[in-house]
Write an enzyme that holds these catalytic residues in place. Structure first.
Site, PDB file in Angstrom:
ATOM      1  N   ASP A  81       0.856  -1.169   0.000  1.00 27.03           N
ATOM      2  CA  ASP A  81       0.000   0.000   0.000  1.00 27.03           C
ATOM      3  C   ASP A  81       0.907   1.240   0.000  1.00 27.03           C
ATOM      4  O   ASP A  81       2.083   1.141   0.368  1.00 27.03           O
ATOM      5  CB  ASP A  81      -0.882  -0.050   1.251  1.00 27.03           C
ATOM      6  CG  ASP A  81      -1.685   1.214   1.460  1.00 27.03           C
ATOM      7  OD1 ASP A  81      -2.395   1.625   0.523  1.00 27.03           O
ATOM      8  OD2 ASP A  81      -1.593   1.793   2.556  1.00 27.03           O
ATOM      9  N   ASP A  83      -0.208   5.046   0.973  1.00 30.90           N
ATOM     10  CA  ASP A  83      -0.434   6.019   2.032  1.00 30.90           C
ATOM     11  C   ASP A  83      -0.359   5.371   3.409  1.00 30.90           C
ATOM     12  O   ASP A  83      -1.034   4.375   3.682  1.00 30.90           O
ATOM     13  CB  ASP A  83      -1.799   6.682   1.847  1.00 30.90           C
ATOM     14  CG  ASP A  83      -1.877   7.464   0.542  1.00 30.90           C
ATOM     15  OD1 ASP A  83      -1.723   8.693   0.579  1.00 30.90           O
ATOM     16  OD2 ASP A  83      -2.076   6.832  -0.519  1.00 30.90           O
TER      17      ASP A  83
END
Length: 284
Positions: A81, A83
């Site tokens: 991922d 963020d």
């Protein structure tokens, strides 16, 4: 199954002895001042998990029990991922700060990542709609002024890349950032959402298929197939509920400074060490 303890500070002999006793291991052998390994610990029952959490958490120690006999080079893909995992910020929250709406957008982001908003598509549309009319130049300012890599990110990536693993950045965030991180970090694959921009302004819309939990999981599986690997040969790292489905298809899932719902379901949780904590889990 091996038990690995790691911390940012040196591990004390007393802490190692207590952890060894909790795990019913014959020995916890230091690999360095900050990493120790027991090759034989008790089966990881819920009771042992709770005991290790209760002991290690207040001491800022991360623990992991991993499959025996695997090397890091046995894996073929590291998927991340973006963020609050590969990078320290939530890009949409920082974009919103430029139009005075950071608190409102952050509240939606947090609720979505905790799993309290189950429709990620709707939560993203709600947040992006608040950005309507913002000058698109703000995206470059967020990248230049606020985006920072998480601790250990570059060391982790350089090591796994040297071992021949492919890398995937798959994000519910935006291509404006993944497209710049891809060459900077020599990533092999990226996927994210596209903000619609007309006449230099954000329209408040997202273009194309939204990268939600299902799309993230599908992307990991598609990239595995593309490189001739199985999902069991993938390591997936994330922090929010939107990452759970892609973490579930992987051979190893890492919750990085994650929400409780994610820590509870991941193979391993890094609450204190950096992303390069991955390198201590397996021989290379």
């Amino acid at each position: 199954m091996p038990l690995i303890l790691q911390s940012l500070a040196p591990l004390s002999p007393a802490d190692l002895d207590t952890a060894r006793t909790l795990a019913r291991a014959s020995a916890l052998v230091p690999r360095s001042d900050t990493v120790a390994v027991a090759e034989d610990c008790a089966p990881l029952t819920p009771a042992l998990r709770d005991a290790l959490d209760d002991f290690c958490g207040p001491r800022a120690i991360d623990w992991a029990v991993v499959p025996a006999g695997r090397k890091l080079s046995d894996f073929r893909l590291v998927a991340m991922d973006m963020d609050s995992t590969l990078i320290t910020i939530e890009c949409i929250d920082e974009i919103a700060d430029f139009c005075g709406l950071k608190a409102e957008v952050s509240a939606i982001t947090e609720a979505a990542m905790r799993g309290e908003i189950t429709d990620f598509n709707e939560s993203l549309r709600r947040r992006v709609a608040l950005l309507k009319g913002l000058d698109a130049a703000v995206l470059d300012r967020v990248y230049a002024e606020r985006l920072r890599l998480s601790p250990g990110a570059e060391r982790m990536l350089q090591t796994v890349q040297a071992l021949g693993l492919k890398t995937l950045l798959v994000s519910g965030g935006f291509v404006h950032f993944t497209d710049q991180l891809k060459p900077r970090l020599k990533l092999d694959f990226t996927r994210a959402n596209t903000l619609e921009i007309v006449d230099g302004k954000l329209t408040g819309n997202v273009v194309g298929e939204i990268v939600n939990a299902e799309v993230k999981a599908r992307t990991v599986q598609e990239v595995c197939a593309q490189i001739g690997a199985t999902p069991d040969q993938a390591i997936v790292m994330g922090d929010g509920s939107n990452d759970l489905k892609m973490m579930a298809v992987a051979g190893l899932s890492v919750a990085f400074r994650a929400k409780p719902v994610v820590r509870a379901q991941a193979s391993v949780a890094f609450n204190h060490v950096g992303l390069d904590g991955l390198l201590a889990l397996f021989p290379h």
